[in-house]
Design an enzyme around this catalytic site. Structure first.
Site, PDB file in Angstrom:
ATOM      1  CG  ASN A  39      -0.748  -2.765   7.591  1.00  0.00           C
ATOM      2  OD1 ASN A  39      -1.195  -3.138   6.509  1.00  0.00           O
ATOM      3  ND2 ASN A  39       0.439  -3.124   8.027  1.00  0.00           N
ATOM      4  CG  HIS A  42      -4.278  -7.984   5.338  1.00  0.00           C
ATOM      5  ND1 HIS A  42      -3.545  -8.943   4.685  1.00  0.00           N
ATOM      6  CD2 HIS A  42      -3.635  -7.753   6.509  1.00  0.00           C
ATOM      7  CE1 HIS A  42      -2.518  -9.303   5.443  1.00  0.00           C
ATOM      8  NE2 HIS A  42      -2.554  -8.590   6.556  1.00  0.00           N
ATOM      9  CG  HIS A  75       5.287  -5.345   4.898  1.00  0.00           C
ATOM     10  ND1 HIS A  75       5.272  -6.407   5.777  1.00  0.00           N
ATOM     11  CD2 HIS A  75       6.517  -5.370   4.317  1.00  0.00           C
ATOM     12  CE1 HIS A  75       6.441  -7.039   5.729  1.00  0.00           C
ATOM     13  NE2 HIS A  75       7.204  -6.429   4.840  1.00  0.00           N
ATOM     14  NE  ARG A  77       5.500 -10.730   3.428  1.00  0.00           N
ATOM     15  CZ  ARG A  77       5.639 -10.993   4.736  1.00  0.00           C
ATOM     16  NH1 ARG A  77       4.921 -10.348   5.624  1.00  0.00           N
ATOM     17  NH2 ARG A  77       6.482 -11.919   5.136  1.00  0.00           N
ATOM     18  NE  ARG A  81       3.279 -12.913   1.490  1.00  0.00           N
ATOM     19  CZ  ARG A  81       3.718 -13.584   2.556  1.00  0.00           C
ATOM     20  NH1 ARG A  81       2.964 -13.672   3.635  1.00  0.00           N
ATOM     21  NH2 ARG A  81       4.882 -14.182   2.551  1.00  0.00           N
ATOM     22  CD  GLU A 102       4.526  -2.643   8.477  1.00  0.00           C
ATOM     23  OE1 GLU A 102       4.392  -3.761   7.935  1.00  0.00           O
ATOM     24  OE2 GLU A 102       3.832  -2.274   9.413  1.00  0.00           O
ATOM     25  CB  THR A 133       5.920  -9.405  10.438  1.00  0.00           C
ATOM     26  OG1 THR A 133       5.572  -8.743   9.227  1.00  0.00           O
ATOM     27  CG2 THR A 133       7.357  -9.114  10.793  1.00  0.00           C
ATOM     28  CD  GLU A 183       4.977  -1.004  14.572  1.00  0.00           C
ATOM     29  OE1 GLU A 183       5.260  -0.136  13.728  1.00  0.00           O
ATOM     30  OE2 GLU A 183       4.088  -1.868  14.398  1.00  0.00           O
ATOM     31  CG  HIS A 222       1.976  -8.272  14.240  1.00  0.00           C
ATOM     32  ND1 HIS A 222       1.341  -9.488  14.386  1.00  0.00           N
ATOM     33  CD2 HIS A 222       2.478  -8.258  12.991  1.00  0.00           C
ATOM     34  CE1 HIS A 222       1.473 -10.171  13.271  1.00  0.00           C
ATOM     35  NE2 HIS A 222       2.156  -9.445  12.399  1.00  0.00           N
TER      36      HIS A 222
HETATM   37  N1  PXP Z   1       3.302  -3.333  12.571  1.00  0.00           N
HETATM   38  C1  PXP Z   1       4.144  -4.071  11.805  1.00  0.00           C
HETATM   39  C2  PXP Z   1       5.596  -3.755  11.855  1.00  0.00           C
HETATM   40  C3  PXP Z   1       3.655  -5.074  10.962  1.00  0.00           C
HETATM   41  O1  PXP Z   1       4.508  -5.798  10.211  1.00  0.00           O
HETATM   42  C4  PXP Z   1       2.267  -5.288  10.889  1.00  0.00           C
HETATM   43  C5  PXP Z   1       1.722  -6.318   9.953  1.00  0.00           C
HETATM   44  O2  PXP Z   1       2.037  -5.972   8.663  1.00  0.00           O
HETATM   45  C6  PXP Z   1       1.434  -4.489  11.690  1.00  0.00           C
HETATM   46  C7  PXP Z   1       1.982  -3.539  12.539  1.00  0.00           C
HETATM   47  C8  PXP Z   1      -0.051  -4.635  11.664  1.00  0.00           C
HETATM   48  O3  PXP Z   1      -0.393  -5.894  12.151  1.00  0.00           O
HETATM   49  P1  PXP Z   1      -1.900  -6.384  11.998  1.00  0.00           P
HETATM   50  O4  PXP Z   1      -2.179  -6.424  10.531  1.00  0.00           O
HETATM   51  O5  PXP Z   1      -1.885  -7.718  12.646  1.00  0.00           O
HETATM   52  O6  PXP Z   1      -2.752  -5.386  12.701  1.00  0.00           O
END
Ligand code: PXP
Length: 277
Positions: A39, A42, A75, A77, A81, A102, A133, A183, A222
């Protein structure tokens, strides 16, 4: 095809650098490959802190690909952001890896998804004021709202997943909604300690096993870090992990490629050297 009958392997709890000790059971058949979705939200968070174009999330996606990621997750949003519309457009155009988009269950996001047709769309709950989330989607409670959206995404050829808690009611709702993938939210597991953590892991295991019986493909994600990933990676029915925040944070110290390679190594070790408790 994997099934719920596959052995569930349990990794002995690991330290910050990953598993310290594992017992291997040589009689166990190898588990199917566990995909790693990186992901990159960030990377965009850091970019947006200053405006402009750097650091570039698409460059991060290319590095992830070279370092052994199997997919890229982003994602978009409602408040943009981190990832913005242009990122999705570029990722869809330039990425070789499958993109897991996402999205909240809104008309706007379904429109964007069906226009870009990413490989997969993961429907997540979204609250404007949350930092990340929080909790899973209430797939059971929002059946009438979600059903036509899942259908439209599927009709566009997108593989739909629902980000849910490890709750049998939500898994059954995913089946009713026609989503082929769920998921499981690992956020709570990552935050807990001791017995409560072990209980949450057990809940994840049971949900993954139920996925097998219900014919759902099981993903998880997550909050996962080197310290927490092993036991989840060792669950046979889990086929994909989506990990972002920890990897981007670790990248500050060791570089993104190295952070991903280490995560991959721990996941693979958990898959091949899983141990009985
Ligand atoms: N899976 C989903 C559905 C998420 O919303 C997120 C966060 O955007 C992640 C995985 C990844 O989570 P993390 O950034 O905490 O590893």
């Amino acid at each position: 095809m994997w099934s719920a009958d596959l052995p569930v392997r349990i990794m002995i709890m690991s330290g910050p650098k990953g598993p310290r000790s594992t017992k291997s059971s040589s009689q166990m058949p190898p588990l199917p490959h566990l995909r790693l979705g990186v992901n990159i939200d960030h990377v965009a968070t850091v970019r947006n802190a200053r405006g402009g174009t750097l650091p570039d999330p698409v460059r991060a996606a290319r590095i992830a690909e070279a370092a052994g990621a199997d997919g890229i997750t982003a994602h978009l949003r409602e408040d943009r952001r981190h990832i913005v519309d242009g990122d999705i457009e570029t990722l869809v155009r330039e990425l070789k890896l499958p993109l897991n988009f996402e999205m909240a269950a809104t008309e706007e996001m379904v429109g964007i998804a069906t226009r870009h047709r990413p490989h997969a769309a993961c429907i997540v709950p979204e609250k404007r004021e949350e930092r990340t989330t929080e909790g899973g989607l209430d797939a059971a409670g929002q059946h009438n709202h979600l059903k036509p959206m899942v259908a439209r995404l599927r009709d566009a050829g997108i593989r739909v997943s629902l980000f849910i808690e490890a709750d049998p009611r939500q898994l059954e709702a995913a089946v009713t909604l026609g989503a082929p993938v769920v998921e499981l939210h690992t956020g709570r597991y990552c935050e807990l300690e001791g017995k409560a953590k072990a209980a949450e892991l057990e809940r994840l295991r049971k949900a993954a096993s139920l996925c097998g019986r219900l014919g759902l493909e099981c993903h998880a994600g997550h909050g996962l870090s080197y310290a927490d990933v092993g036991p989840v990676a060792a669950i046979a029915q889990v086929r994909e992990l989506n990990i972002g925040h920890f990897l981007v944070g670790e990248a500050i110290f060791v570089g993104l490629a190295e952070a991903i390679r280490e995560m991959r190594r721990i996941m693979d070790a958990a898959r091949t050297e899983g141990a009985a408790p």
